[in-house]
Design a protein around this motif. Structure first.
Motif, PDB file in Angstrom:
ATOM      1  N   LYS A 601     -83.160-109.149  58.335  1.00  0.00           N
ATOM      2  CA  LYS A 601     -83.475-107.743  58.547  1.00  0.00           C
ATOM      3  C   LYS A 601     -83.936-107.576  59.985  1.00  0.00           C
ATOM      4  O   LYS A 601     -84.532-108.485  60.572  1.00  0.00           O
ATOM      5  N   ARG A 603     -85.146-104.477  63.200  1.00  0.00           N
ATOM      6  CA  ARG A 603     -85.479-103.115  63.609  1.00  0.00           C
ATOM      7  C   ARG A 603     -85.627-103.100  65.123  1.00  0.00           C
ATOM      8  O   ARG A 603     -86.325-103.943  65.695  1.00  0.00           O
ATOM      9  N   VAL A 656     -76.774 -98.583  66.750  1.00  0.00           N
ATOM     10  CA  VAL A 656     -78.128 -98.942  66.318  1.00  0.00           C
ATOM     11  C   VAL A 656     -79.091 -97.827  66.713  1.00  0.00           C
ATOM     12  O   VAL A 656     -79.046 -97.326  67.840  1.00  0.00           O
ATOM     13  N   TYR A 662     -82.471-102.401  59.289  1.00  0.00           N
ATOM     14  CA  TYR A 662     -81.111-102.767  58.911  1.00  0.00           C
ATOM     15  C   TYR A 662     -81.123-104.123  58.215  1.00  0.00           C
ATOM     16  O   TYR A 662     -81.911-105.019  58.563  1.00  0.00           O
ATOM     17  N   GLN A 663     -80.220-104.265  57.246  1.00  0.00           N
ATOM     18  CA  GLN A 663     -79.978-105.547  56.596  1.00  0.00           C
ATOM     19  C   GLN A 663     -78.626-106.077  57.074  1.00  0.00           C
ATOM     20  O   GLN A 663     -77.593-105.414  56.918  1.00  0.00           O
ATOM     21  N   ILE A 677     -73.216-104.922  57.168  1.00  0.00           N
ATOM     22  CA  ILE A 677     -74.402-104.166  57.563  1.00  0.00           C
ATOM     23  C   ILE A 677     -74.797-103.292  56.380  1.00  0.00           C
ATOM     24  O   ILE A 677     -73.993-102.484  55.900  1.00  0.00           O
ATOM     25  N   ASN A 678     -76.022-103.495  55.903  1.00  0.00           N
ATOM     26  CA  ASN A 678     -76.529-102.779  54.726  1.00  0.00           C
ATOM     27  C   ASN A 678     -75.575-102.919  53.545  1.00  0.00           C
ATOM     28  O   ASN A 678     -75.321-101.959  52.809  1.00  0.00           O
TER      29      ASN A 678
END
Length: 800
Positions: A601, A603, A656, A662-663, A677-678
């Motif tokens: 994850k 950020r 971004v 975000y995962q 992504i997610n």
């Protein structure tokens, strides 16, 4: 030790027509135009340099005030009464004390203004005087070296307070490449100057406002089938207002009297005079025997997300329609008459037009529809080139191809810059492409480097382009030109300074393929060659690292999972600070698993881009990279690096945002990659293993000469004895053009401009082997064989 093999070719087995396959692409970067191909020797001739071009620029960049023998002057840049409103700046020299003269000096480009002994140079300027006590005052014009030695000189009497054009001819007394243009005046009052110009009289084809002879000759010597121009990113990067200094490239601003053309910011960080404009591009194409392929913007700037509303597209579409009329219309048409007024009453015979360059994003493809429909409605025979972005695979690439298929575009413009190894691994890239689809226009491609090794890999790849001419219609290496003192991008095909020019090994490969293209593909069959060698089919393993790009970010819940055994390894990471010059990747550890997933994850806390995951790092510049929020924070891309040279494997759009969690997860299965992504799959691609074939070859038939042309590329370090069989021809002789005997790291330079260049010879065929012959293909070589018909050779000998 040589290896014996056999290649068979027959005139009966003709394949695709090769048409205009190999050409060139001109883009004004690396000072390719001003300070390069365009013949002007004065830098900043109209005093229009500005910070909008480059943060270091000002209106007197490349100029310096001169005060001699007690002279004193004040120099200012004014705009109150300009020569024209499109170029409003001009220099005013106010004479405080005349002494031995006051004025301005221009440094030119590179080391200075280059003059050759005995040659003539055409000087011109616009000037006017204010508050002078005499009717006319002389302005002395000279080119001096840094020591003050006069290399050439003339004098002009300037009178009146209205802008007037003055001309003089300077003859060089000696050869020097460090000249400075000196303009000196005496008297009283002030002297205003604008559009100060110095051109060699001997331009290419003796054209006024023409091209530099040596560089243009290098282009002509390639014998390109076409020339794409004027870009490149500069086509679509800019404001939507045609009158803005930083507007997108609008062709109508580039024609007409050169002093009336507005100065323009180039997105490559310098000024464009537009002296080399669309009329000059068309004339140059004609002069070098190349078909013109102009590229026009579609009202969308992907760099800054500037978008013309659909309802306001009319003038942009009109620009495209008017350009076709300018190129092809009769002199009874509006724009055909304009072309004739400029000096070319005959049409240029334009066959192709490209809309957009390296386009990504739905706004372009939405607008492309309107251009395509309007052009086909008025000019159904015009071949239209669509775009597929700057990557060889992925979401935007597929969007471009979907648009091309939907509209039945004639061509799709593909671009990629890659490692030599990528080229060798993808020789057969276009074999599976359908002949019923739009054709490929490979509008920009190169391997990273100008060594002989790069040239070998590109030559091998070009055999694949020719062998798949059912799918590939046009191809051109990029970039074309580079001034050694103003480098924006490398590699480049041709390098130059202010008086020398040389072609790279890549240049001579392009020349061989253009000189010996042929008109029809011929089928070739191989026997007795060794098996291909697979170099790197190993799964992707190695060091893992994670970082910001080039932002401040935090990462957590990082884990590595073995997808075979289910084993999970937890990985720790602290907040990372990136920088513009260094990607701050933090190592997470190594893996030798064949099938694994790394997830985390993240950020972004600050910054304008995103994250990077490095994986499969085996040292020495061999690794992979997942760029998240890459180029201008628009991409998710998977990149392979071999010896530090990157190849984008696939790309999709992704941006971004700050303070959003975000995962991310990346699944690696052997050499297959999937990025999520997610939870959503955003990238998927295989990094094809490097396979070295025993020989890369292609054959064609040339109608004008009747020759069968065989091109063979040997990238291995062993010779190959090849028996060539031609079942339906008696071979009289074989012309051989060979590039060999070089070290892989060899490059050309100013001291040895042809260190890597082909040699020509005549190979005699024994009479009792008239339909076959044996030739030794050298190690690390590129060989072109022109098979001459025996009876044609006898007939020509008899005629002589």
């Amino acid at each position: 030790m040589s290896k014996v093999g056999r290649l068979s070719v027959s005139l009966e087995h003709r394949g695709a027509k090769l048409g205009d396959l190999f050409g060139i692409f001109f883009e004004d970067l690396n000072h390719a135009a001003d300070g390069g191909l365009y013949g002007e020797l004065v830098r900043n001739r109209s005093f229009e340099f500005d910070r909008i071009d480059n943060s270091s620029y000002h209106a007197l960049t490349a100029w310096e005030k001169i005060e001699r023998g007690g002279g004193q002057a004040q120099v200012s840049i004014q705009t109150e009464a300009p020569l024209n409103t499109k170029n409003p700046h001009y220099a005013v020299i106010e004479i405080v004390a005349e002494g031995d003269g006051v004025g301005l000096m221009n440094y030119g480009y590179n080391t200075g203004i280059s003059l050759k002994q005995g040659e003539q140079y055409l000087f011109s300027m616009y000037a006017k005087r204010e508050d002078s006590k005499s009717e006319a005052e002389a302005v002395s014009i000279a080119v001096e070296n840094p020591d003050g030695v006069v290399l050439a000189e003339a004098s002009i009497a300037v009178s009146g307070n209205e802008w007037t054009r003055y001309e003089a001819i300077l003859t060089a007394k000696s050869t020097d490449h460090s000249g400075r243009l000196i303009l000196l005046t005496k008297g009283t009052g002030s002297l205003a100057l604008d559009h100060v110009s110095l051109f060699p009289k001997e331009t290419f084809k003796q054209r006024s406002n023409g091209m530099r002879q040596d560089i243009a000759s290098m282009l002509q010597e390639l014998k390109p089938k076409f020339m794409r121009f004027p870009g490149g990113c500069l086509v679509h990067d800019g404001s939507l207002n045609a009158d803005d200094r930083n507007s997108m490239y609008r062709w109508k601003n580039t024609i007409g009297p050169v002093h009336d053309r507005p100065a323009r910011r180039s997105n490559w960080g310098y000024n464009q005079t537009l002296g080399l404009g669309y009329y000059e591009y068309f004339v140059l194409s004609e002069d070098i025997g190349a078909k013109p392929i102009p590229v026009l913007p579609a009202g969308y700037d992907p760099h800054h997300k500037r978008i013309v509303p659909i309802e306001e597209l009319g003038p942009w579409i009109d620009d495209a329609l008017d350009l076709i009329e300018f190129a092809n219309g009769s002199i009874e048409t509006t724009w055909g008459a304009k072309r004739a007024e400029l000096g070319h009453p005959e049409p240029f015979g334009m066959e192709y037009i490209a809309i957009g360059n390296e386009e990504v994003g739905e706004p372009f493809f939405e607008r492309y529809t309107y251009f395509h429909n309007a052009i086909k409605a008025r000019y159904p025979e015009m071949k239209i080139i669509n775009s597929s972005g700057p990557f060889p695979a992925g979401g935007e690439y597929e969007r471009g191809w979907a648009s091309a298929r939907e509209h039945r575009s004639d061509y799709v413009d593909e671009h990629y810059y890659v490692s030599p190894e990528w080229m060798l691994a993808n020789i057969h890239r276009y074999a599976s492409f359908s002949a019923d689809d739009p054709k490929v226009f490979l509008g920009e491609y190169a391997s990273w480097g100008n060594t002989y090794y790069n040239a070998l890999a590109e030559a091998a790849y070009m055999t694949g382009l020719q062998n798949n001419a059912h799918a590939v219609g046009l191809a051109c290496y990029a970039p074309l030109l580079c001034n050694v003192d103003y480098v924006n991008w490398r590699p480049d095909l041709i390098w130059f300074n202010n008086h020398q020019v040389f072609g790279t090994p890549n240049y001579y490969v392009q020349q061989l393929f253009m000189h010996h293209q042929g008109d029809y593909l011929l089928e070739m069959k191989a026997e007795g060659l060794s098996q291909p060698i697979t170099v790197n089919e190993a799964p992707i393993t190695g060091m893992l690292a994670l970082g910001a790009n080039p932002d401040t970010a935090e990462f957590w819940d990082i884990q590595l999972e073995n997808n075979i055994t289910g084993e999970i390894i937890k990985l720790d990471y602290a907040t990372a600070q990136g920088s513009e010059t260094y990607r701050n990747l933090r190592e997470l550890g190594k893996t030798d698993w064949d099938h694994y997933t790394i997830s985390f994850k993240a950020r972004r806390l600050e910054g304008e881009k995103g994250f990077e995951l490095s994986f499969g790092d085996r040292g020495n510049g061999n690794r992979y990279l997942w760029e998240i929020g890459g180029w201008q924070n628009q991409d998710s891309a998977l990149v392979s690096f071999v010896n530090g040279r990157g190849s984008c494997l696939t790309q999709s759009l992704f941006t971004v945002e700050t303070d959003v969690v975000y995962q991310f997860s990346l699944e690696v299965t052997g050499r297959q990659l999937k990025a999520y992504i997610n939870g959503e799959l955003i990238n998927a691609e295989e990094d094809k293993p490097l396979v070295i074939e025993p020989l890369y070859y292609t054959a064609s038939y040339e109608e004008a000469s009747g020759d069968i042309i065989v091109k063979a590329v040997n990238v291995q370090n062993q010779s190959l004895e090849i028996a060539f069989d031609v079942s339906d021809r008696s071979i009289g002789s074989v012309e051989v053009y060979e590039l060999c005997g070089c070290q892989l790291e060899d490059e050309n330079d100013f001291a040895a401009p042809t260190r890597v260049s082909p040699k020509q010879k005549l190979y005699h065929v024994e009479h009792n082997a008239a339909e076959s012959f044996t030739y030794m293909i050298q190690p690390h070589s590129i060989t072109v064989l022109r098979l001459k018909d025996e009876y044609e050779a006898i007939k020509k000998a008899y005629q002589n």
